[in-house]
Design an enzyme around this catalytic site. Sequence first.
Site, PDB file in Angstrom:
ATOM      1  N   ARG A   1       0.821  -1.219   0.000  1.00  0.00           N
ATOM      2  CA  ARG A   1       0.000   0.000   0.000  1.00  0.00           C
ATOM      3  C   ARG A   1       0.851   1.264   0.000  1.00  0.00           C
ATOM      4  NH1 ARG A   1      -2.681  -3.134   3.966  1.00  0.00           N
ATOM      5  NH2 ARG A   1      -4.868  -3.650   3.508  1.00  0.00           N
ATOM      6  N   ILE A   2       1.830   1.309   0.911  1.00  0.00           N
ATOM      7  CA  ILE A   2       2.615   2.541   1.060  1.00  0.00           C
ATOM      8  C   ILE A   2       3.529   2.740  -0.139  1.00  0.00           C
ATOM      9  CG2 ILE A   2       4.256   3.790   2.503  1.00  0.00           C
ATOM     10  CD1 ILE A   2       3.178   2.224   4.899  1.00  0.00           C
TER      11      ILE A   2
ATOM     12  N   ARG B   1      12.104  -0.221   8.395  1.00  0.00           N
ATOM     13  CA  ARG B   1      12.440  -0.597   9.758  1.00  0.00           C
ATOM     14  C   ARG B   1      13.954  -0.610   9.897  1.00  0.00           C
ATOM     15  NH1 ARG B   1       8.065   0.349  11.306  1.00  0.00           N
ATOM     16  NH2 ARG B   1       6.631  -0.879  12.596  1.00  0.00           N
TER      17      ARG B   1
ATOM     18  N   GLU C   1      16.944   1.190  17.525  1.00  0.00           N
ATOM     19  CA  GLU C   1      16.326   2.440  17.972  1.00  0.00           C
ATOM     20  C   GLU C   1      15.527   2.226  19.265  1.00  0.00           C
ATOM     21  OE1 GLU C   1      12.235   2.974  15.543  1.00  0.00           O
ATOM     22  OE2 GLU C   1      14.025   3.145  14.267  1.00  0.00           O
TER      23      GLU C   1
ATOM     24  N   HIS D   1      11.786   8.413  13.552  1.00  0.00           N
ATOM     25  CA  HIS D   1      10.693   7.450  13.332  1.00  0.00           C
ATOM     26  C   HIS D   1       9.319   8.118  13.510  1.00  0.00           C
ATOM     27  CE1 HIS D   1       9.711   2.872  13.557  1.00  0.00           C
ATOM     28  NE2 HIS D   1       8.811   3.523  12.834  1.00  0.00           N
ATOM     29  N   ILE D   2       9.086   9.164  12.729  1.00  0.00           N
ATOM     30  CA  ILE D   2       7.853   9.941  12.877  1.00  0.00           C
ATOM     31  C   ILE D   2       7.056  10.039  11.576  1.00  0.00           C
ATOM     32  CG2 ILE D   2       8.630  11.303  14.854  1.00  0.00           C
ATOM     33  CD1 ILE D   2       9.318  13.571  12.865  1.00  0.00           C
TER      34      ILE D   2
END
Length: 328
Positions: free
Chosen positions: A156-157, A238, A267, A285-286
């Site tokens: 999807r992304i 990731r 992280e 990671h936002i």
Amino acid sequence: MKQKILVTREVFDETIDFLKSRFEVESNQADRLYARDELIAKLQGKDGVQTQSSDRIDAEVLDRCPTIKAVCNTAVGYNNIDIDACTRHGVVVTNTPGVLTDSVADYSMGLIIATCRRMTEGEAYLRTGEWKGTFLKQMLGQDVHGATLGIFGFGRIGQAIARRARGFDMKIRYHSRNRAAADAERESGAVYTGKEALLHTADVVLLILPFTPDTQHFIGAKELALMKPTAVLVNMARGGIVDDAALIEALTKKTIWAAGLDVYENEPKFNPGFLALNNVVLSPHIASASTPTRKAMAMTAAKNLAAALSGQTPPNLLNPDYRKHPKA
């Protein structure tokens, strides 16, 4: 008597209200990261848990928390959860796909542009008072429009990113474990290619594939050496998919031109070698961190939990084989 659940990290008030209307809720609105033994202690006697990516749920946790029936992750990724162990224990696992697709795709384009056009480096140059005027060769970057974008991972992304990239007249190449449907390729203008061919030809290499044992260090020294010296690597997937030590070496030696990162190995700790480099854009990671998206993620996880503990099939079930191992 209401079933008991744990919400491991802070969520929005409306999510807590929704859950409290159905369950006895222990929440963590102070947003304190639970140590492993503390998490296990808080899961005693609980029927379900709404987790976030900072919570590791594995066989040991499930062995020590036998009442758990559902683990509902507030994220699309779920490498923090041992799916096979949950299935063996008869535990439902869900995630939150779909609701964050557009926000992550937007952010991906932003990180591509910021990296190619040296935006954060330019801001630091201005803030530290180094800017004394404009000259022809100042802060030269790489063009985004017309460039070749190579996408690893085309769910999807990945497809949403490709559609946005078409607005910049980018040429789209992609590689994934399974080739996308023909209509998805047509809509995004994407062309399927092999891994090495993509690395050789892309001006921007973007990672948006899931983390699995097979994709750990999917990009390492060998892959970085195949990229153009003018190429940019962007990791939206990731930490661990990229060998960060190898990337730091490549950026230092200018094997590739720059990188844009929203995720890191280990992280929230990360390799401090990145901080010495000015050809990397760093982000904590936002990518999904817009208010509407994070609210939708939290509520989606809560609704998955409500469905799972009421005996229904939750909308975002990851392990349908859990039914083969019914709870005693």
